[in-house]
Scaffold this active site. Sequence first.
Site, short mmCIF file in Angstrom:
data_model
loop_
_atom_site.label_atom_id
_atom_site.label_comp_id
_atom_site.label_asym_id
_atom_site.label_seq_id
_atom_site.Cartn_x
_atom_site.Cartn_y
_atom_site.Cartn_z
N CYS A 103 25.77 96.28 96.78
CA CYS A 103 26.21 94.46 96.13
C CYS A 103 27.09 93.89 95.27
CB CYS A 103 24.32 94.19 95.40
SG CYS A 103 25.01 92.23 95.33
N GLU A 135 18.04 98.12 99.40
CA GLU A 135 16.79 98.24 99.03
C GLU A 135 15.68 96.34 98.34
OE1 GLU A 135 19.63 96.38 95.03
OE2 GLU A 135 19.70 97.03 97.20
N HIS A 179 21.97 94.43 100.10
CA HIS A 179 20.76 94.83 99.30
C HIS A 179 19.79 95.62 100.16
CE1 HIS A 179 21.57 93.26 95.32
NE2 HIS A 179 22.24 92.23 95.61
#
Length: 240
Positions: free
Chosen positions: A100, A192, A190
Amino acid sequence: MAEFEAKPLVILQTGDAPDVIRHQHGGFTDMFLQQGDIDPSSVVIVNLPAGEQLLSPEHYRGAVITGSAAMVTELLPWSEYAAMWLRDAIGMGLPIFGACYGHQLLAHALGGEVGYHPEGLEIGTLEIELLPEAQQDPALQNYPPRFYANLIHSQSVLRLPEGAVALARSQQDPHQIIRYRDNVISTQFHPEFNGPVMHCYMSWIAELEPQNEAKYLDIQRRTSNTPVSQSLLREFVRGL
């Protein structure tokens, strides 16, 4: 810095999650540690907005760059410092993974163009399509041609740096995965963020924008875990 038997992985923390998400799911660095299956004892975290400084790149075995609520085009001093450090690190051959804000910061650091996407915010668990160039990429050649990833971003990479290659796109953004060097890669999405994190984000944004509550709660119903996108982060870490 703590003493390590081997060089540590450095996480360039460029921001953090809102309080409500951090209290339930941890901050951005916690998410990278969990979703990347990263041993916390092998990591150094450098909080750039707080004024913390990086050592020279040769002190690390690799670098991961987090997301942020900041915008790359603000040219904040800590961000421009990180861009300079990343140029040096890439020149020295350090493996780097950005997500990002980290994705956009790498493009900016290497001469690409970053700005607000003309179609506005891209948000939700959305389909990512690999581009033909991904068939020859060592990190992606065995990936499915389409998979899902979690996204929240207003700015995008609008023009690639010289020599960079786009490897995946979404319906809105043609630069979802960028390969900059053999050991430098980034994702607009993302890896994560898991499903519960995205679910929490949708509730938070719906409260901030009550006029759009129905839209964000509809997106919330379609959020999910994204194991394929997560695996890209894990494989980067395992390869260090």
